[in-house]
Design an enzyme around this catalytic site. Structure first.
Site, PDB file in Angstrom:
ATOM      1  N   TYR A  51       0.686  -1.156  -0.243  1.00 59.55           N
ATOM      2  CA  TYR A  51      -0.114  -0.054   0.016  1.00 59.55           C
ATOM      3  C   TYR A  51       0.766   1.251   0.001  1.00 59.55           C
ATOM      4  O   TYR A  51       1.778   1.294   0.863  1.00 59.55           O
ATOM      5  CB  TYR A  51      -1.002  -0.057   1.233  1.00 59.55           C
ATOM      6  CG  TYR A  51      -1.720   1.301   1.285  1.00 59.55           C
ATOM      7  CD1 TYR A  51      -2.667   1.500   0.334  1.00 59.55           C
ATOM      8  CD2 TYR A  51      -1.754   2.042   2.338  1.00 59.55           C
ATOM      9  CE1 TYR A  51      -3.743   2.478   0.330  1.00 59.55           C
ATOM     10  CE2 TYR A  51      -2.489   3.359   2.445  1.00 59.55           C
ATOM     11  CZ  TYR A  51      -3.527   3.330   1.385  1.00 59.55           C
ATOM     12  OH  TYR A  51      -4.537   4.667   1.494  1.00 59.55           O
ATOM     13  N   ASP A  72       9.252   3.072   0.246  1.00 56.28           N
ATOM     14  CA  ASP A  72       8.072   3.632   0.984  1.00 56.28           C
ATOM     15  C   ASP A  72       8.055   3.349   2.308  1.00 56.28           C
ATOM     16  O   ASP A  72       7.931   2.571   2.791  1.00 56.28           O
ATOM     17  CB  ASP A  72       6.700   3.067   0.374  1.00 56.28           C
ATOM     18  CG  ASP A  72       5.425   3.891   1.183  1.00 56.28           C
ATOM     19  OD1 ASP A  72       5.777   4.869   2.209  1.00 56.28           O
ATOM     20  OD2 ASP A  72       4.643   3.697   0.699  1.00 56.28           O
ATOM     21  N   LYS A 115       3.363   9.873   8.472  1.00 54.22           N
ATOM     22  CA  LYS A 115       2.935   9.248   9.748  1.00 54.22           C
ATOM     23  C   LYS A 115       3.934   9.594  11.110  1.00 54.22           C
ATOM     24  O   LYS A 115       3.866  10.864  11.380  1.00 54.22           O
ATOM     25  CB  LYS A 115       2.864   7.609   9.543  1.00 54.22           C
ATOM     26  CG  LYS A 115       1.893   7.040   8.541  1.00 54.22           C
ATOM     27  CD  LYS A 115       1.368   5.783   8.850  1.00 54.22           C
ATOM     28  CE  LYS A 115       0.083   5.672   7.879  1.00 54.22           C
ATOM     29  NZ  LYS A 115      -0.848   4.968   8.391  1.00 54.22           N
TER      30      LYS A 115
END
Ligand SMILES: Cc1ncc(COP(=O)(O)O)c(C=O)c1O
Length: 458
Positions: free
Chosen positions: A153, A255, A283
């Protein structure tokens, strides 16, 4: 739904009537009654009132040890004092200007000290970071295709929304997975530009490069798959990707939206000893405020400097998020705090393992840095297709039973994992382990009965 799971869900409903009512109201105006599809689950999600440190409280006043931590975005824990102090100081001196300021080079410098990147640009979400990284890679190579892994993702832009959670009938060959759009509205042209490979299968990557000679700009991956529970790269896999990229003139994009802050001081490149060409961060680097960054070599960033690739954003480097980011790098993501979290992580994992062994539950525990998960499988998963075999009702039984005992062991959904924040304590871990010890015998019993049932019916 089997009786023990039904019982836990009934208890959940008894404990959380205010969440049920709030969700019902939300549904009138907000699709699914939530602001992100990931937050929706049956019978209704818990509505939060407030959080502090390692705990939060819901609308009904129930208290939880929080290992959801906003889907892993809060390694700082709630309201970390250093972050709050920095944010409060900024709240009275202007929250947005759309003009440069002196925290930008400071934070870029902090990032360049830890990650192998020469230059950095900032944004607000992981989606933005991976979107700009993919565009830059395309510009730097003059190629359109981005290779991604089935089940990884990378956010919500068109390139990322391919083969995120495909269903079995669409899978195709495991060594050459079909590219499947992650919902309606993703253009066919976007899907055609995203060849898919299988995680931990270098041959599937080689095949894609052979099939698309001179066309693949980059490989993008989560160095640890953290949208299928927690799936580690097998030894040599990441180095293998580095070699394939080098042989084919493609860029390697890590990522690190999840791993960047939480895996350790230098993120995945330090942990695995492999240097990517680009790193995407978000995040937990923001300490609770929206903050993202992507970094790469100067030669690649020169495309932005020369106005050949466009990057912008009204909210980029707003002083509140940047102050939070600086406080996070300097006072939260410290070596002492990593040591503290590592210690708690070992205690939690070992405690789970003991209970799993004692009850005979067929499961394993895997952890890396601040993250970990109870994986309800007989053996370690290696890719997305292994992950889909989980017994979802058994997992729901685990999650609701833990929540009913005051522990949000991880975000809802079996593709997530726990996060341990720098504010968690030994006492939190003891309580978490006591709840699991209470729940595990029923889980093991349910698992045995369900396995026996399957055996009778096959
Ligand atoms: C690995 C990874 N990349 C990108 C994203 C997207 O980040 P955001 O939700 O901030 O857009 C996520 C979000 O969960 C993620 O886990």
């Amino acid at each position: 739904m089997y009786p023990e799971l039904q019982k836990e869900i009934s208890t959940y409903e008894r404990r959380t009537p205010k969440s049920a009512a709030a969700h019902k109201r939300n549904l009138e105006r907000i699709p699914l009654g939530v602001a992100s599809n990931y937050r929706a689950y049956d019978p209704y999600p818990i509505f939060v009132k407030e959080g502090q440190g390692s705990h939060f409280r819901d609308l009904d006043g129930n208290d939880y040890i929080d290992h959801n931590l906003c889907f892993g975005a809060l390694m700082a824990g709630h309201c970390h004092p250093a972050v709050m102090k920095a944010v409060q100081a900024r709240l009275t001196t202007g929250t947005m200007f759309g003009m440069p300021h002196d925290m930008e080079w400071q934070l870029a410098e902090e990032i360049a000290q830890r990650f192998p990147v020469e230059m950095v640009r900032f944004g607000n979400s992981g989606t933005e970071a991976t979107m700009h990284a993919c565009r830059l890679a395309r510009a730097a190579t003059g190629r359109d295709k981005i290779l991604k892994f089935e089940g990884c993702y990378h956010g919500l832009h068109d390139t990322a929304l391919v083969s995120v959670k495909p269903h079995a009938p669409e899978f195709g060959d495991v060594h050459a997975p079909t590219a499947v759009p992650g919902g309606l509205g993703v253009p066919k042209s976007a899907v055609a530009n995203v060849p898919i490979a299988t995680f931990n299968d270098l041959d599937s990557v080689e095949l894609r490069f052979k099939q698309n000679p001179g066309e693949i700009a980059a490989i993008i991956l989560e160095p640890i798959m953290m949208n299928v529970g927690l799936c580690m790269p097998q030894p040599g896999f990441i180095q293998g990707l580095r070699d394939i990229c080098d042989r084919n003139g493609a860029l390697l994009i890590f990522d690190e939206v999840k791993t960047g802050a939480k895996l350790g001081w230098g993120g995945a490149s330090e942990y695995f000893g492999v240097k990517p060409d680009m790193i995407c961060l978000a995040k937990s680097i923001g300490g609770g405020l929206p903050l993202a960054a992507f970094g790469t070599h100067k030669a690649v960033m020169d495309l932005i400097s020369q106005h050949k690739v466009f990057h912008g954003g009204t909210y980029n480097t707003n002083p509140v998020s940047m102050a939070a980011g600086l406080a996070t790098f300097r006072e939260v993501l410290t070596r002492e705090n990593y040591a503290h979290v590592d210690k708690l992580s070992t205690k939690l994992s070992e405690g789970y393992r003991k209970t799993v062994a004692k009850t005979g539950l067929q499961a394993y525990i895997i952890s890396a840095g601040a993250n970990g998960a109870l994986m309800l499988y007989p053996k370690e998963i290696r890719n997305y297709r292994d992950w889909v075999t989980v017994d979802t009702d058994l997992w729901r039984h685990y999650w609701f039973a833990m929540v009913n005992r005051g522990v949000m062991a991880q975000p809802y959904w079996w593709d997530e994992q726990w996060t341990i924040s720098v504010q968690h304590t030994e006492a939190d871990i003891d309580k978490h382990l006591a709840a699991f010890a209470d729940v595990a015998p029923a889980l093991a019993k349910a698992q045995q009965e369900r396995t026996a049932e399957v055996a009778v019916h096959t």
